[in-house]
Design an enzyme around this catalytic site. Structure first.
Site, PDB file in Angstrom:
ATOM      1  N   ARG A  93       1.120  51.698  24.868  1.00  0.00           N
ATOM      2  CA  ARG A  93       0.081  52.322  24.182  1.00  0.00           C
ATOM      3  C   ARG A  93      -0.435  51.301  23.283  1.00  0.00           C
ATOM      4  O   ARG A  93      -0.025  51.282  22.214  1.00  0.00           O
ATOM      5  CB  ARG A  93       0.260  53.849  23.755  1.00  0.00           C
ATOM      6  CG  ARG A  93      -0.872  54.336  23.215  1.00  0.00           C
ATOM      7  CD  ARG A  93      -0.607  55.916  22.728  1.00  0.00           C
ATOM      8  NE  ARG A  93      -0.252  56.030  21.558  1.00  0.00           N
ATOM      9  CZ  ARG A  93       0.158  57.259  21.066  1.00  0.00           C
ATOM     10  NH1 ARG A  93       0.112  58.283  21.538  1.00  0.00           N
ATOM     11  NH2 ARG A  93       0.662  57.053  19.795  1.00  0.00           N
ATOM     12  N   SER A 105      -1.307  64.705  27.957  1.00  0.00           N
ATOM     13  CA  SER A 105      -1.147  65.101  26.826  1.00  0.00           C
ATOM     14  C   SER A 105      -1.482  66.675  26.617  1.00  0.00           C
ATOM     15  O   SER A 105      -2.878  66.938  26.811  1.00  0.00           O
ATOM     16  CB  SER A 105      -1.675  64.244  25.632  1.00  0.00           C
ATOM     17  OG  SER A 105      -1.046  62.981  25.582  1.00  0.00           O
ATOM     18  N   LYS A 122      -0.301  58.579  14.924  1.00  0.00           N
ATOM     19  CA  LYS A 122      -1.411  59.104  15.517  1.00  0.00           C
ATOM     20  C   LYS A 122      -2.385  59.678  14.777  1.00  0.00           C
ATOM     21  O   LYS A 122      -2.150  60.744  13.818  1.00  0.00           O
ATOM     22  CB  LYS A 122      -1.438  59.883  16.691  1.00  0.00           C
ATOM     23  CG  LYS A 122      -2.451  60.024  17.680  1.00  0.00           C
ATOM     24  CD  LYS A 122      -2.353  60.765  18.980  1.00  0.00           C
ATOM     25  CE  LYS A 122      -3.482  61.008  19.918  1.00  0.00           C
ATOM     26  NZ  LYS A 122      -3.298  61.905  21.001  1.00  0.00           N
TER      27      LYS A 122
END
Length: 215
Positions: free
Chosen positions: A48, A117, A146
């Protein structure tokens, strides 16, 4: 490995490492991190990376995919269906603001597995309806990894994920050595982590510590 075997691995190996953010990796190179994570025995890696160009991400992802496949590890690409196809990823993981699983399937074909998600019961139901193979579920705890993270999941959503949902559930969000066992005791069996693995100086020691508390 087949798509089904990769998905089954999510139920068999509890450690799911997310790599690709130098800020969260003590400034270390992502390829170096990938090698250390694999050397630590991790068999599920998601790449990611939010800040590099497509070509930079492609070069990194292609090399990480190669390293994973050398070790018979599962490689998952975050967000980008085109990158997943280009680098030969085994799976792709998309968020609520990305292309839905049904579109990813049309683009990527039948042999790649897809994760979505989720934070709520409705999002889990929608992911399954769209053809997802597993869901990421969280955040389980407050997280700083995040910036735009949702609110911590509700107890109602937890109960649904554990007792009424048929897809594999990968928990994520604020999971650490201090709290992973509590999730395991609740019934969860897969744990996606960033800081608890790549944020540690000694990655092999961090991974072994996590495995020890799950024994």
């Amino acid at each position: 490995m087949t798509k089904e075997e990769h998905v089954q691995r999510l139920l068999q190996d509890p450690i799911y490492a997310i790599i690709g953010n130098a800020e969260l990796s003590l400034g270390r190179n992502t390829i170096t991190i990938a090698k250390e994570v694999l050397a630590a025995g991790v068999t599920i890696i998601q790449y990611r990376e939010k800040h590099k160009t497509w070509r930079e991400k492609y070069e990194e992802a292609r090399e990480i995919a190669r390293l994973c496949h050398e070790k018979d590890a599962t490689f998952i690409m975050n967000d980008s269906t085109d990158l997943a196809i280009a680098c030969g990823a085994d799976g792709i993981h998309v968020g609520q603001d990305d292309a839905p699983a049904r579109i990813v399937r049309q683009l990527a074909g039948p042999n790649i597995f897809i994760g979505v998600s989720t934070n709520t019961i409705e999002e889990m139901k929608e992911a399954k309806k769209d053809g997802a193979d597993y869901v990421g579920f969280g955040p389980m705890f407050p997280t700083s990894s995040k910036k735009d993270a949702d609110e911590v999941v509700t107890n109602e959503a937890k109960n649904f994920a554990l007792h009424q949902f048929s897809l594999p559930v990968v928990t994520i969000g604020g999971i650490s050595l201090a709290n992973i066992r509590s999730l395991y005791d609740e019934g969860f069996r897969s744990f996606a982590m960033i800081s608890a693995i790549v944020g540690k100086e000694n990655i092999a020691e961090a991974v072994q510590g996590l495995r020890n508390v799950l024994k």
